[in-house]
Design an enzyme around this catalytic site. Structure first.
Site, short mmCIF file in Angstrom:
data_model
loop_
_atom_site.label_atom_id
_atom_site.label_comp_id
_atom_site.label_asym_id
_atom_site.label_seq_id
_atom_site.Cartn_x
_atom_site.Cartn_y
_atom_site.Cartn_z
N CYS A 105 0.86 -1.19 0.00
CA CYS A 105 0.00 0.00 0.00
C CYS A 105 0.89 1.23 0.00
CB CYS A 105 -0.92 0.01 1.21
SG CYS A 105 -2.28 1.20 1.03
N CYS A 114 -0.14 4.21 1.72
CA CYS A 114 -0.52 5.21 2.74
C CYS A 114 0.53 5.45 3.81
CB CYS A 114 -1.87 4.86 3.36
SG CYS A 114 -1.87 3.32 4.28
N CYS A 152 -3.90 6.23 -0.01
CA CYS A 152 -3.36 4.94 -0.46
C CYS A 152 -2.92 4.93 -1.91
CB CYS A 152 -4.39 3.85 -0.21
SG CYS A 152 -4.84 3.72 1.53
N LYS A 193 -12.45 -4.85 1.77
CA LYS A 193 -11.93 -3.99 2.84
C LYS A 193 -12.87 -2.81 2.99
CE LYS A 193 -7.90 -1.30 4.21
NZ LYS A 193 -6.49 -0.98 3.94
N ARG A 211 -11.15 7.71 3.40
CA ARG A 211 -10.85 6.71 2.38
C ARG A 211 -12.11 6.15 1.72
NH1 ARG A 211 -5.60 6.56 3.77
NH2 ARG A 211 -4.83 5.62 5.68
N GLU A 221 -16.49 -7.60 -5.27
CA GLU A 221 -15.05 -7.35 -5.08
C GLU A 221 -14.27 -8.67 -5.00
OE1 GLU A 221 -13.10 -4.86 -5.14
OE2 GLU A 221 -14.13 -3.03 -4.59
N LYS A 262 -12.01 -7.73 5.80
CA LYS A 262 -11.45 -6.89 6.86
C LYS A 262 -12.36 -5.72 7.13
CE LYS A 262 -7.55 -3.84 7.39
NZ LYS A 262 -6.62 -3.06 6.66
N SER A 287 -6.76 -3.44 14.21
CA SER A 287 -6.22 -2.77 15.39
C SER A 287 -7.29 -2.35 16.39
CB SER A 287 -5.40 -1.56 14.95
OG SER A 287 -6.17 -0.71 14.11
N TYR A 293 -3.41 -9.55 15.87
CA TYR A 293 -2.32 -9.12 16.76
C TYR A 293 -2.21 -10.07 17.95
CZ TYR A 293 -2.72 -5.06 13.78
OH TYR A 293 -2.77 -4.26 12.67
C1 PBG Z 1 -3.02 0.05 4.74
C2 PBG Z 1 -3.64 -0.78 5.80
C3 PBG Z 1 -4.46 -0.39 6.87
C4 PBG Z 1 -4.66 -1.53 7.66
C5 PBG Z 1 -4.02 -2.57 7.01
N1 PBG Z 1 -3.42 -2.10 5.86
C6 PBG Z 1 -4.94 0.94 7.27
C7 PBG Z 1 -5.96 1.66 6.49
O1 PBG Z 1 -6.49 1.18 5.49
O2 PBG Z 1 -6.21 2.79 6.88
C8 PBG Z 1 -5.43 -1.58 8.93
C9 PBG Z 1 -4.98 -2.65 9.88
C10 PBG Z 1 -5.47 -2.49 11.27
O3 PBG Z 1 -6.25 -1.57 11.60
O4 PBG Z 1 -5.07 -3.30 12.09
N2 PBG Z 1 -3.90 0.61 3.85
#
Ligand code: PBG
Length: 325
Positions: free
Chosen positions: A117, A119, A127, A192, A214, A230, A245, A271, A310
């Site tokens: 990516c 970003c 991104c 995503k 985004r 998708e 995700k 996260s 994690y």
């Molecule tokens: C990169 C990316 C992101 C995450 C994984 N790859 C952040 C986003 O899209 O803003 C998020 C992973 C997480 O929150 O643990 N684009």
């Protein structure tokens, strides 16, 4: 009474015998943050227990993972310098490229995956490349492909594009093939959603967009059919694994995607999911071990066969101890 569901719940051996969901640590992927510098292991404020490593301290973390039975990691890079075009993403001596070389040299058996990516590398935090205030899809593809190739050249076993540009799986597939990497798999972040659950990650990676959001490239979380579109699109472009995700609030989507496509499905507990568990446990509202076990099982039960989390190391331990799996 003819049917008594409780009959099969009488003792632990029997309960385990008839379990419908089985787990194995080999399906876990641990996401890892690698930054510039040396000798540093800094805790991520919004993600207690998670760290930004430098390429040397990362080796100790990899050793711990390997000992725990986690054999796969996904690297996220945190460069010191960012620019408009995210050049750190595809630089030969970029942070992920160096982490890969170091990890490959010391842990030949580890399976190394990279997040592809822009970003984390762009000064604006989006991104892809900007055209005015919008992210330009087609000119970004070339840079994503370049990034993927440079990761594989540095030792990546698999690449995972997370940018959500249209056509990027095909662009990456073609570029990998052109460089002789036709056997390198692509795990696509195909489904995503534009989610607020990524907030702690953006704090960890310093990748929050400097303006806007985004939503013009990540998916609207009201949509279900679009997820199938998708996923199918990415399979047709050559994605080997399809990811959904976040995980927890999207298990309906995991199930539906798993029932629709004929490739393995991965789910990513992001996260914000991690941070909420940590915060809840700290307040004494929930038992961390127990809810992590339950969340993980839910993901597999929904149809995922690969799980990015994690808590990978902890979950490997719970499986080993027989709490789940
Ligand atoms: C990169 C990316 C992101 C995450 C994984 N790859 C952040 C986003 O899209 O803003 C998020 C992973 C997480 O929150 O643990 N684009």
């Amino acid at each position: 009474m003819i049917t008594r569901p409780r009959r099969l719940r009488q003792n632990p051996v029997l309960r385990k015998m008839v379990r419908e969901t089985r787990m194995d640590a080999s399906s876990l992927i641990y996401p890892m943050f690698v930054r510039e510098g040396s000798g540093i292991k800094e805790e991520i404020p919004a993600m207690e227990g998670q760290y930004r490593y430098t390429t040397d301290t990362m080796l100790y973390a990899l050793e711990d993972l390997e000992k725990a039975g986690v054999r796969s990691v996904m690297f996220f890079g945190i460069p010191d310098v960012k620019d408009e075009v995210g050049s750190g993403a595809y630089a030969e001596d970029g942070i992920v490229q160096r982490a890969l070389r170091e990890a490959r040299a010391h842990f030949p058996e580890m399976y190394l995956i990279t997040d592809v990516c822009m970003c984390e590398y762009t000064s604006h935090g989006h991104c892809g490349l900007l055209k005015g205030h919008d992210v330009d899809n087609d000119s970004t593809l070339e840079l994503l492909a370049k990034t993927a190739v440079s990761h594989v050249q540095a030792g990546a076993d698999m690449v995972a594009p997370s940018d959500m540009m249209d056509g990027r799986v095909l662009a990456i597939r073609n570029a990998l093939d052109d460089h002789g990497y036709e056997n390198t798999p692509i795990m696509s972040y195909a489904v995503k959603y534009a989610s607020s659950f990524y907030a702690p990650f953006r704090d960890a990676a310093g990748s929050a967009p400097s303006f806007g959001d985004r939503k013009s490239y990540q998916m609207d979380f009201h949509n279900r059919k679009e997820a199938l579109k998708e996923a199918q699109l990415d399979v047709s472009e050559g994605a080997d694994i399809i990811m959904v995700k976040p995980a927890m609030t999207y298990l309906d989507i995991v199930r539906e995607v798993a029932d629709t496509v004929n490739v393995p499905v991965a789910a990513y507990s992001v996260s914000g999911e991690y941070a909420m568990v940590k915060a809840g446990a700290k307040l004494g509202c929930v038992d961390e071990e127990k809810i992590v076990c339950e969340m993980a099982t839910g993901v597999y039960r929904a149809g995922a066969c690969v799980y990015l989390t994690y808590f990978a190391k902890e979950i490997a331990g719970y499986i080993e101890k027989g709490y789940i799996g």
